[in-house]
Motif scaffolding. Structure first.
Motif, PDB file in Angstrom:
ATOM      1  N   LEU A  74      22.373 -11.834  37.385  1.00 36.77           N
ATOM      2  CA  LEU A  74      21.736 -11.505  37.903  1.00 36.77           C
ATOM      3  C   LEU A  74      21.606 -10.310  38.162  1.00 36.77           C
ATOM      4  N   PRO A  75      20.849  -9.059  37.735  1.00 39.66           N
ATOM      5  CA  PRO A  75      20.821  -7.555  38.026  1.00 39.66           C
ATOM      6  C   PRO A  75      20.858  -7.502  39.388  1.00 39.66           C
ATOM      7  N   LEU A  76      20.909  -6.504  39.810  1.00 41.86           N
ATOM      8  CA  LEU A  76      21.330  -4.974  41.483  1.00 41.86           C
ATOM      9  C   LEU A  76      20.587  -3.853  41.222  1.00 41.86           C
ATOM     10  N   GLY A  77      20.298  -3.367  40.064  1.00 40.37           N
ATOM     11  CA  GLY A  77      19.570  -2.307  40.227  1.00 40.37           C
ATOM     12  C   GLY A  77      20.094  -1.318  40.891  1.00 40.37           C
ATOM     13  N   ILE A  78      21.241  -0.971  39.588  1.00 36.57           N
ATOM     14  CA  ILE A  78      23.041  -0.583  39.393  1.00 36.57           C
ATOM     15  C   ILE A  78      22.193   1.215  39.504  1.00 36.57           C
ATOM     16  N   ILE A  79      22.273   2.062  40.353  1.00 35.89           N
ATOM     17  CA  ILE A  79      22.369   3.580  40.287  1.00 35.89           C
ATOM     18  C   ILE A  79      22.976   4.686  40.046  1.00 35.89           C
ATOM     19  N   PRO A  80      22.384   5.294  38.673  1.00 37.34           N
ATOM     20  CA  PRO A  80      23.720   5.587  38.025  1.00 37.34           C
ATOM     21  C   PRO A  80      24.160   7.146  38.868  1.00 37.34           C
ATOM     22  N   LYS A  81      25.756   6.954  38.853  1.00 40.84           N
ATOM     23  CA  LYS A  81      25.948   8.708  39.363  1.00 40.84           C
ATOM     24  C   LYS A  81      25.930   9.491  38.859  1.00 40.84           C
ATOM     25  N   ALA A 112      19.216  -3.554  45.375  1.00 43.65           N
ATOM     26  CA  ALA A 112      19.236  -4.556  45.910  1.00 43.65           C
ATOM     27  C   ALA A 112      19.990  -4.435  47.384  1.00 43.65           C
ATOM     28  N   PHE A 113      21.392  -3.949  47.423  1.00 42.06           N
ATOM     29  CA  PHE A 113      21.579  -3.561  48.624  1.00 42.06           C
ATOM     30  C   PHE A 113      20.756  -2.926  49.903  1.00 42.06           C
ATOM     31  N   ILE A 114      19.886  -2.042  49.144  1.00 46.02           N
ATOM     32  CA  ILE A 114      19.312  -1.071  49.766  1.00 46.02           C
ATOM     33  C   ILE A 114      18.459  -1.494  50.538  1.00 46.02           C
ATOM     34  N   MET A 134      26.747  -6.011  50.388  1.00 46.02           N
ATOM     35  CA  MET A 134      27.462  -5.871  51.131  1.00 46.02           C
ATOM     36  C   MET A 134      29.339  -5.888  50.555  1.00 46.02           C
ATOM     37  N   ALA A 135      29.249  -6.275  49.206  1.00 48.78           N
ATOM     38  CA  ALA A 135      29.936  -6.206  48.486  1.00 48.78           C
ATOM     39  C   ALA A 135      29.728  -5.985  47.509  1.00 48.78           C
ATOM     40  N   SER A 136      30.621  -4.874  46.532  1.00 47.50           N
ATOM     41  CA  SER A 136      30.564  -4.990  44.976  1.00 47.50           C
ATOM     42  C   SER A 136      31.524  -5.273  43.988  1.00 47.50           C
ATOM     43  N   SER A 137      30.379  -5.837  43.610  1.00 46.52           N
ATOM     44  CA  SER A 137      31.448  -6.142  42.578  1.00 46.52           C
ATOM     45  C   SER A 137      31.464  -5.918  40.828  1.00 46.52           C
ATOM     46  N   THR A 138      33.312  -6.252  40.459  1.00 42.07           N
ATOM     47  CA  THR A 138      33.970  -5.215  39.465  1.00 42.07           C
ATOM     48  C   THR A 138      33.817  -6.412  38.106  1.00 42.07           C
ATOM     49  N   THR A 139      33.327  -5.573  36.720  1.00 37.95           N
ATOM     50  CA  THR A 139      33.818  -6.134  35.637  1.00 37.95           C
ATOM     51  C   THR A 139      35.331  -6.896  35.186  1.00 37.95           C
ATOM     52  N   THR A 140      36.516  -5.818  36.061  1.00 40.74           N
ATOM     53  CA  THR A 140      37.506  -6.139  35.909  1.00 40.74           C
ATOM     54  C   THR A 140      38.422  -6.612  36.605  1.00 40.74           C
ATOM     55  N   ASP A 141      38.109  -7.211  37.292  1.00 44.46           N
ATOM     56  CA  ASP A 141      39.087  -7.487  38.543  1.00 44.46           C
ATOM     57  C   ASP A 141      40.632  -8.335  38.386  1.00 44.46           C
ATOM     58  N   VAL A 142      41.569  -7.770  39.281  1.00 43.41           N
ATOM     59  CA  VAL A 142      42.729  -8.554  38.347  1.00 43.41           C
ATOM     60  C   VAL A 142      42.296 -10.002  38.255  1.00 43.41           C
ATOM     61  N   GLU A 143      41.822 -10.719  39.485  1.00 39.39           N
ATOM     62  CA  GLU A 143      41.977 -11.792  39.594  1.00 39.39           C
ATOM     63  C   GLU A 143      41.510 -12.618  38.401  1.00 39.39           C
ATOM     64  N   GLY A 162      24.325 -12.415  46.817  1.00 38.10           N
ATOM     65  CA  GLY A 162      25.573 -13.598  46.689  1.00 38.10           C
ATOM     66  C   GLY A 162      25.393 -14.356  45.447  1.00 38.10           C
ATOM     67  N   LEU A 163      24.798 -14.928  44.977  1.00 35.13           N
ATOM     68  CA  LEU A 163      24.499 -15.505  43.906  1.00 35.13           C
ATOM     69  C   LEU A 163      24.840 -14.253  42.639  1.00 35.13           C
ATOM     70  N   SER A 164      24.790 -13.265  42.611  1.00 32.83           N
ATOM     71  CA  SER A 164      25.000 -11.888  41.319  1.00 32.83           C
ATOM     72  C   SER A 164      26.675 -12.058  41.558  1.00 32.83           C
ATOM     73  N   GLU A 165      27.117 -11.769  42.584  1.00 32.55           N
ATOM     74  CA  GLU A 165      28.308 -11.761  42.799  1.00 32.55           C
ATOM     75  C   GLU A 165      29.765 -13.050  42.420  1.00 32.55           C
ATOM     76  N   LEU A 166      29.199 -14.717  42.939  1.00 30.28           N
ATOM     77  CA  LEU A 166      29.032 -15.206  42.705  1.00 30.28           C
ATOM     78  C   LEU A 166      29.265 -15.403  41.118  1.00 30.28           C
ATOM     79  N   LEU A 167      28.103 -15.384  40.647  1.00 29.10           N
ATOM     80  CA  LEU A 167      28.336 -15.651  38.855  1.00 29.10           C
ATOM     81  C   LEU A 167      28.576 -14.654  38.218  1.00 29.10           C
ATOM     82  N   SER A 168      29.210 -12.946  38.668  1.00 32.66           N
ATOM     83  CA  SER A 168      29.537 -12.238  37.924  1.00 32.66           C
ATOM     84  C   SER A 168      31.082 -11.868  38.390  1.00 32.66           C
TER      85      SER A 168
END
Length: 237
Positions: A225-232, A165-167, A1-10, A210-216
């Motif tokens: 926790l890996p989510l199985g990123i699909i390469p673009k 994971a989302f799929i 439901m929401a994708s995480s980023t590695t360079t969030d401003v916060e 959700g746990l993956s989002e929280l940890l990241s």
């Protein structure tokens, strides 16, 4: 439901006050794009929305499976209003300023679902009592669930470029709505119980994401926790 980023401003990774500083392109950006890109200091609400969705879905799924002989789902009303409903609604409203249209749409949509479903179960609403024929009520609820099956199916399409994971989660959720709708139409308990099983599987996937989002979102997180990123795909030159 929401994708995480590695360079969030916060996280302090980007201390920028303008689109030009974020992208490093000086003043060459079109004015329309400069207005559209606004750095946000809002924390990632993904874990809140996913945990709220997972907990409410898990509870109702066990009731649909008639765990410990429970045949009436009314205890889910409080969870549906405040956890699955209000908490997801707030999470969705926080996703939009972060630029996450998918997360905002999904959270607010399912927050509205839980609120509307809870309203049906509240006796004071008079919705269920207005049906004198139980079969008519089942058909009406079945159509209600089919509408949400369609919404979820559209979101499944949107997840195809996100991660595995989302799929899986949205596919399980679509099957849950479909099975519960068929259970209402056919009045077969076995089909409704099957919907409860897929609903529980959906909740487990939502907990995991959700746990993956929280940890990241934590700078010092030890486990990821890996989510199985699909390469673009890169378009050929």
């Amino acid at each position: 439901m929401a994708s995480s980023t590695t360079t969030d401003v916060e996280k302090g990774g980007i201390q920028a006050t303008s689109p030009q500083e974020v992208l490093g392109n000086g003043s060459a950006l079109p004015v329309s794009y400069q207005l559209a890109v606004r750095p946000s200091r809002i924390g990632n609400p993904g874990a809140l929305g996913l945990f709220s969705f997972a907990s409410t879905t898990f509870l109702l799924s066990l009731y649909n499976f008639q765990t410990r002989g429970i045949k009436h789902p009314n205890v889910v009303v409080g969870m549906a209003l405040f956890c699955g409903g209000l908490a997801q609604l707030l999470a969705g409203m926080w996703e939009f300023p972060r630029g996450n249209v998918f997360g905002g749409t999904a959270f607010i949509s399912y927050g509205a679902f839980w609120m509307s479903y809870a309203t049906i179960l509240i006796p004071a609403s008079g919705i269920a009592a207005s049906f004198t024929d139980p079969k008519e009520l089942q058909s009406a609820v079945g159509i209600f669930l089919i509408a949400w099956f369609m919404v979820t199916l559209f979101l499944v399409v949107a997840t195809l470029r996100k991660n595995i994971a989302f799929i899986v989660m949205f596919s399980f959720l679509a099957l849950t709505f479909l099975l519960l709708a068929v259970g209402e139409f056919s009045d077969k308990l076995s089909v409704t119980k099957a919907g409860g099983i897929f609903g529980a599987l959906t909740s487990f996937m939502a907990y995991y994401i959700g746990l993956s989002e929280l940890l990241s979102s934590e700078d010092m997180a030890v486990v990821h926790l890996p989510l199985g990123i699909i390469p673009k795909r890169v378009a050929p030159m």
